[in-house]
Scaffold this active site. Structure first.
Site, PDB file in Angstrom:
ATOM      1  N   HIS A 584       0.819  -1.280   0.211  1.00 51.98           N
ATOM      2  CA  HIS A 584       0.030   0.089  -0.123  1.00 51.98           C
ATOM      3  C   HIS A 584       1.003   1.368   0.100  1.00 51.98           C
ATOM      4  O   HIS A 584       0.664   2.382  -0.568  1.00 51.98           O
ATOM      5  CB  HIS A 584      -0.990   0.037   1.192  1.00 51.98           C
ATOM      6  CG  HIS A 584      -2.048  -0.965   1.142  1.00 51.98           C
ATOM      7  ND1 HIS A 584      -2.329  -2.040   1.639  1.00 51.98           N
ATOM      8  CD2 HIS A 584      -3.184  -0.641   0.019  1.00 51.98           C
ATOM      9  CE1 HIS A 584      -3.728  -2.635   1.205  1.00 51.98           C
ATOM     10  NE2 HIS A 584      -3.810  -1.853   0.293  1.00 51.98           N
ATOM     11  N   GLU A 821      -7.393 -14.585 -24.384  1.00 53.55           N
ATOM     12  CA  GLU A 821      -6.659 -14.851 -23.451  1.00 53.55           C
ATOM     13  C   GLU A 821      -5.863 -16.188 -23.123  1.00 53.55           C
ATOM     14  O   GLU A 821      -5.142 -16.530 -22.092  1.00 53.55           O
ATOM     15  CB  GLU A 821      -7.617 -14.471 -21.913  1.00 53.55           C
ATOM     16  CG  GLU A 821      -7.930 -13.217 -21.688  1.00 53.55           C
ATOM     17  CD  GLU A 821      -8.936 -13.209 -20.656  1.00 53.55           C
ATOM     18  OE1 GLU A 821      -8.633 -12.593 -19.708  1.00 53.55           O
ATOM     19  OE2 GLU A 821      -9.984 -13.573 -20.695  1.00 53.55           O
ATOM     20  N   ASP A 845      -3.418 -12.562 -19.163  1.00 55.43           N
ATOM     21  CA  ASP A 845      -3.721 -14.091 -18.949  1.00 55.43           C
ATOM     22  C   ASP A 845      -3.035 -14.576 -20.234  1.00 55.43           C
ATOM     23  O   ASP A 845      -2.575 -15.751 -20.053  1.00 55.43           O
ATOM     24  CB  ASP A 845      -5.372 -14.238 -19.093  1.00 55.43           C
ATOM     25  CG  ASP A 845      -5.891 -14.321 -17.494  1.00 55.43           C
ATOM     26  OD1 ASP A 845      -5.153 -14.780 -16.619  1.00 55.43           O
ATOM     27  OD2 ASP A 845      -7.020 -13.714 -17.207  1.00 55.43           O
ATOM     28  N   CYS A 892      -6.251  -5.111 -24.084  1.00 57.67           N
ATOM     29  CA  CYS A 892      -6.703  -4.510 -22.852  1.00 57.67           C
ATOM     30  C   CYS A 892      -5.864  -5.147 -21.459  1.00 57.67           C
ATOM     31  O   CYS A 892      -6.139  -4.573 -20.558  1.00 57.67           O
ATOM     32  CB  CYS A 892      -8.270  -4.825 -22.400  1.00 57.67           C
ATOM     33  SG  CYS A 892      -8.674  -6.293 -22.334  1.00 57.67           S
TER      34      CYS A 892
HETATM   35  C1  PEP Z   1      -6.127  -9.958 -19.216  1.00 56.07           C
HETATM   36  O1  PEP Z   1      -5.925 -11.093 -18.571  1.00 56.07           O
HETATM   37  O2  PEP Z   1      -5.292  -9.666 -19.733  1.00 56.07           O
HETATM   38  C2  PEP Z   1      -7.283  -8.906 -18.763  1.00 56.07           C
HETATM   39  C3  PEP Z   1      -7.383  -7.975 -19.192  1.00 56.07           C
HETATM   40  O3  PEP Z   1      -8.069  -9.552 -17.895  1.00 56.07           O
HETATM   41  P1  PEP Z   1      -7.734  -9.818 -16.068  1.00 56.07           P
HETATM   42  O4  PEP Z   1      -6.568  -8.817 -15.883  1.00 56.07           O
HETATM   43  O5  PEP Z   1      -8.945  -9.009 -15.717  1.00 56.07           O
HETATM   44  O6  PEP Z   1      -7.570 -11.214 -15.969  1.00 56.07           O
HETATM   45 MG    MG Z   2      -7.771 -12.098 -17.766  1.00 56.52          MG
END
Ligand code: PEP
Ligand code: MG
Length: 963
Positions: A584, A821, A845, A892
């Site tokens: 934190h 993913e 992922d 993303c």
């Molecule tokens: C990812 O796996 O890149 C993703 C955006 O999903 P999360 O990080 O929520 O698993």
């Molecule tokens: Mg993911």
């Protein structure tokens, strides 16, 4: 060094059985960041090898060597089970102490516990404890047995008078680890008691580390207070540990056997008379201990078992140590040795069994006492312990070298330089007894007044409201009448100002902490902070003056409130000895914009205050005493980064278009509707990933259609016509929902999660899809499904969404897609692309599954780099397939915000990037600085490289040439 504190304790726990208790314990260790996911397997495996039950209702579950890497920070958590938990073999546990330790750091804890184990009442006191303090008291307060062995007896010592004899006795107690500096002074202030026949008795309870009795006789006939002085007993004890020995001594005196002591010719005779620990002159054996965690509970149990095979006594000590050998029949005594890997064990066996027992013991120790051991390196033998453990301050640590870049963990970005200012816990030495209540009260009042002035000055000079508030609180604590009267009462009992002040502050702080309220816990930290300042003043310990210019603050570990109270104009950067990037404090440092590096190592503490330091919180390195050229370069870089940041912020609402006219959509990742407004304000062109699981995780039960619809509507309202990419619920496995129990899985990342889970609960998925469609009401909505690995999964989910959409009239701007993913989805992209409207690559992922590295793994996750060519090839296949069917691709995962990944992703043809809102302006600016033609060439190049490191180096080179 592990210590037990109230914050580590969770009271009033309940568990149906041992398995449930281990789960609770592991949750506590994990929640506090001591271990990573998966440690439970280690706890279970360890219990399967042999119970960790110690005795007196205490068990000490810990992991196996195989799960050692999951330990993120050494520490313990204590769970109190008033109803008890069946630990097997008819044992009931009321206190489970979960240990997270990589090597032998927990041995000192075991030593401490042995005290509790020796005490008959400890088990019931533990069960009945009502507060963490009571529980710790029961553990610590267990009465220790009295040390009385050969090293504590000295006959015919050269002493000229009573005082000299007393000092010789006190020295023996100190050497045996019973007394600390200052003990002799306290003893001298006591009133000696004549026992008759020239024997005297004197006891002291202050500066005692464990109970011990010394007996010394003078070489020559001496007198004291007009009576003969032929022998002196000195007792170091606060409790009643000496009762049995005293009774024995009284018997001797009453039966006229005082001369056996006063004229004793041998140490053995004295010990025999008093029932002390006899020196062993049995055949012995020395053998080094190679067990990775030292002589902890399991190998000790093996020794205990061996003892049963022999019809005679076997004792053990650490070779060349001053302690008396202990019986290997006693687990607590074995643990109390605290023997570590590399130390040499010295066994003594009674002559009748020695010939057989000693070789058997050698073989058993060499074979690891039931554990796998690696041989010790030739020069690895650890010296025996000293009577008193060296303090942290006494250890010699080399300062880091000057002028070269040194690594640390990046915690908050930015380049900073300045003189070093060390802020480390200080040690205070002070007398416990005061001169007089009036004198001590006056000293304390003066110290408090001086600190009050300092605090006033701090309040005056700080602009930040939060900082001012903290110091106003300190002022109030300083004047607190309750604390004042408690201190006064102690002063009137004869305490010194320092002792009274420290004890009252510490008691108040511990009490606040024990209430389990985070605000009160912060107040406890404030109290201690204030306590230290006053104490330093009383002891005349100078806290190093803060440099006038902005400085680099060096701390051992930094707590969130430490960071929060920093004056950001004075602290240019933070450098800590310990700590991790996800703590934190690191998060607060990022929020305050203070560059920070953590985990830089203990050598930092050896640096001289004022030494210039240059640090880069983004790239994870620092230089001690940098030369002019390095400094100049870094400052130029810092200025350039600041200018770029300012430019990016000024242009945040402009589109991101490359130098040769290619536009890229830059969106934001958010977790709930509160994130929309800041994202839009930072220039996001839409939401590229709404992690809808937050709506579910924040709720005590599954949110119904209306609640979900309202939340999604707020997001779309905030977007004001910009598109929303909403991901359906992505939980399961490692992210369970409290109201949705999922059977335990040994590998949750490969278990029922994401779309697999929601397809098993179609009702849940349907409600979510309805809520999204109703909330959109024709506005641009893209729905995507997480963790799709099979074409069937996509088709089932799509069919459900299309059927619902048709039910609502089939109007509006809806697109359906999947996250990429799982490698199988990328490999099937040519097929899937014909059916989906878009792909969004979840690089977090995708990297984890491509490289087979747990994304949260404490030591491997740094290698889980999305710029690995294997991951890039999968992205390339995905984009190629999508574009062949006229579909778009977004990214993303975290990679999208990585400055070195930007040209590669652009070059691979990605159409949209979705990043955390704070990163939006810089990502857009990055796009503007690139040309599509160059990015394409670069992407083509790096696909052919062998590792992420090579990719990073190549991109850095091209970007460098570009700027
Ligand atoms: C990812 O796996 O890149 C993703 C955006 O999903 P999360 O990080 O929520 O698993
Ligand atoms: Mg993911």
């Amino acid at each position: 060094m592990l210590e037990l504190t109230a914050q580590q304790v969770r009271m009033q726990q309940r568990a149906a059985d041992k398995t449930a208790a281990l789960e609770l314990l592991c949750e506590a260790l994990e929640a506090d960041g001591l271990v990573g996911p998966g440690y439970l397997v280690g706890l279970q495996a360890r219990e399967a090898q042999g119970s960790t039950y110690l005795g007196q209702g205490i068990a000490i579950p810990h992991g196996t060597p195989q799960t050692r890497d999951l330990v993120q920070r050494t520490g313990v958590r204590l769970l109190h089970f008033p109803d008890g938990v069946d630990w097997g073999d008819g044992q009931r546990v009321h206190l489970a102490i979960g240990i997270a330790a990589r090597s032998d750091e927990h041995l000192n804890l075991l030593q401490l516990l042995t005290r509790a184990l020796g005490e008959g009442e400890t088990g019931s006191s533990l069960r009945a404890a009502q507060s963490p303090e009571q529980l710790l008291q029961a553990l610590r307060g267990g009465q220790q047995s009295l040390a009385l062995d050969a090293q504590l007896v000295g006959l015919e010592l050269p002493a000229e008078d009573f005082d000299e004899l007393l000092l010789l006795a006190a020295r023996r107690l100190k050497k045996a680890g019973c007394a600390e500096p200052g003990f002799a002074a306290g003893l001298q202030a006591g009133e000696p008691l004549p026992l008759g026949h020239g024997l005297w008795w004197l006891s002291g309870g202050e500066q005692v580390s464990r109970p011990g009795l010394a007996f010394v006789t003078p070489q020559q006939a001496l007198q004291y207070a007009g009576q003969p002085l032929r022998g002196l007993f000195c007792l170091a004890d606060r409790g009643a540990a000496a009762r049995a020995t005293l009774e024995r001594l009284c018997d001797l005196l009453v039966n006229g056997r005082a001369d056996e002591l006063a004229r004793a010719a041998s140490v053995r005779a004295v010990l025999e008379a008093l029932g002390g620990e006899l020196p062993v002159d049995w055949p012995s054996l020395r053998v080094p201990l190679a067990n990775p965690h030292g002589l902890h509970a399991r190998p000790s149990q093996v020794l205990m078992q061996m003892a049963r095979d022999f019809d005679g006594e076997i004792r053990l000590r650490i070779a060349d140590s001053e302690g008396a050998p202990v019986s290997i029949r006693s687990l607590s005594k074995l643990l109390s040795l605290g023997a570590r890997r590399g130390q040499v064990l010295e066994f003594f066996a009674e002559p009748s069994i020695a010939e057989v027992a000693l070789p058997a013991l050698r073989a058993a120790v060499e074979e690891g006492l039931g554990e796998e051991v690696l041989p010790l390196p030739v020069d690895a033998v650890v010296p025996p312990p000293r009577a008193a453990a060296p303090s942290a301050e006494a250890r010699v640590v080399q300062a880091p070298p000057s002028g070269v870049p040194l690594k640390a963990v990046p915690a908050a970005p930015g380049i900073a330089c300045g003189p070093l200012h060390l802020q480390i816990a200080q040690r205070f030495d002070f007398p416990l007894r005061g001169e007089s209540p009036a004198v001590e009260a006056q000293r304390l009042a003066q110290a408090k007044a001086a600190i009050a002035d300092e605090i006033d000055a701090l309040v005056q000079r700080s602009d930040a409201k939060a900082v001012r508030e903290i110091f106003v609180t300190h002022q109030a604590l300083l004047d607190d009448p309750e604390l004042g009267s408690e201190v006064e009462a102690r002063l009137n009992r004869g305490d010194s100002a320092e002792a009274a002040w420290q004890q009252v502050i510490e008691a108040a702080a511990s009490q606040q902490e024990s209430l389990g309220d985070s605000l009160l816990a912060e107040r406890a930290a404030d109290l201690r902070d204030l306590g230290r300042r006053v104490l330093a003043r009383l002891c005349g310990v100078q806290t190093a003056a803060e440099p006038d210019e902005p400085y680099i603050l060096v701390m051992e570990e930094v707590g969130p409130s430490d960071v929060a109270r920093l004056d950001t104009r004075r602290v240019a950067g933070i450098l800590t000895v310990r700590g991790g990037a996800t703590s934190h404090s690191a998060i607060i440092a990022r929020a305050l914009g203070i560059p920070a590096l953590v985990g830089a190592g203990e050598s930092l503490l050896a640096l001289r205050p004022g030494t210039p330091v240059l640090m880069d919180g983004e790239h994870g390195h620092f230089i001690v005493a940098p030369d002019a050229q390095a400094l100049e370069q870094a400052l130029q870089q810092r200025d350039a980064r600041r200018q770029r940041q300012a430019l990016a912020e000024a242009r945040r609402h402009e589109p991101a278009v490359t130098r040769d006219g290619q536009a890229l959509e830059v969106c934001a990742n958010i977790g709930d509707s509160a994130g929309v407004a800041p994202a839009v304000a930072l220039g996001a062109e839409g939401i590229g990933l709404l992690r809808t699981e937050f709506v579910f995780l924040d709720s005590p039960q599954a949110p119904d259609l209306a609640a979900q619809e309202a939340e999604y509507r707020r997001v779309l309202d905030g977007l004001d016509g910009r598109p929303l990419v909403a991901r359906t619920l992505d939980v399961g496995g490692d992210k369970p929902l409290p109201y949705w129990p999922i059977p335990h899985e040994s590998n949750p990342y490969l278990g029922v999660r994401g779309i697999r889970l929601t397809l098993q609960r179609p009702q849940m998925l349907e409600t979510q899809l309805r809520a999204l469609l109703q909330a959109a009401a024709g506005r641009p909505l893209r729905i995507m499904f997480p963790m799709v690995g099979l074409v069937e999964e996509w088709r089932q989910a799509r069919d459900m969404a299309l059927a619902l959409h048709a039910e609502y009239g089939g109007h509006g701007d809806l697109q359906l897609g999947i996250m990429i993913e799982v490698p199988s989805a990328a490999l099937l992209a040519p097929l899937l692309a014909a059916e989906v409207d878009f792909f969004s690559v979840g690089t977090n992922d995708l990297t984890q599954y491509t490289l087979a590295i747990d994304r949260g793994h404490p030591s491997l996750s740094a290698q889980a780099d999305g710029l690995h060519p294997a991951v890039l090839r999968l992205i390339e296949m995905t984009v190629r397939a999508a574009h062949a069917h006229g579909k778009w691709v977004g990214v993303c995962g975290e990679l999208a915000a990585d400055a070195l990944a930007l040209p590669v992703l652009l070059g691979l043809g990605v159409d949209e990037l979705s990043v955390s809102p704070r990163s939006v302006p810089l990502v857009k600016q990055g796009v503007r600085e690139l040309s599509m033609a160059q990015a394409r060439d670069l992407a083509g190049d790096v696909l052919g490289l062998a590792s992420a490191a090579e990719v990073r180096a190549r991109v850095a080179q091209v970007l460098g040439e570009n700027r």
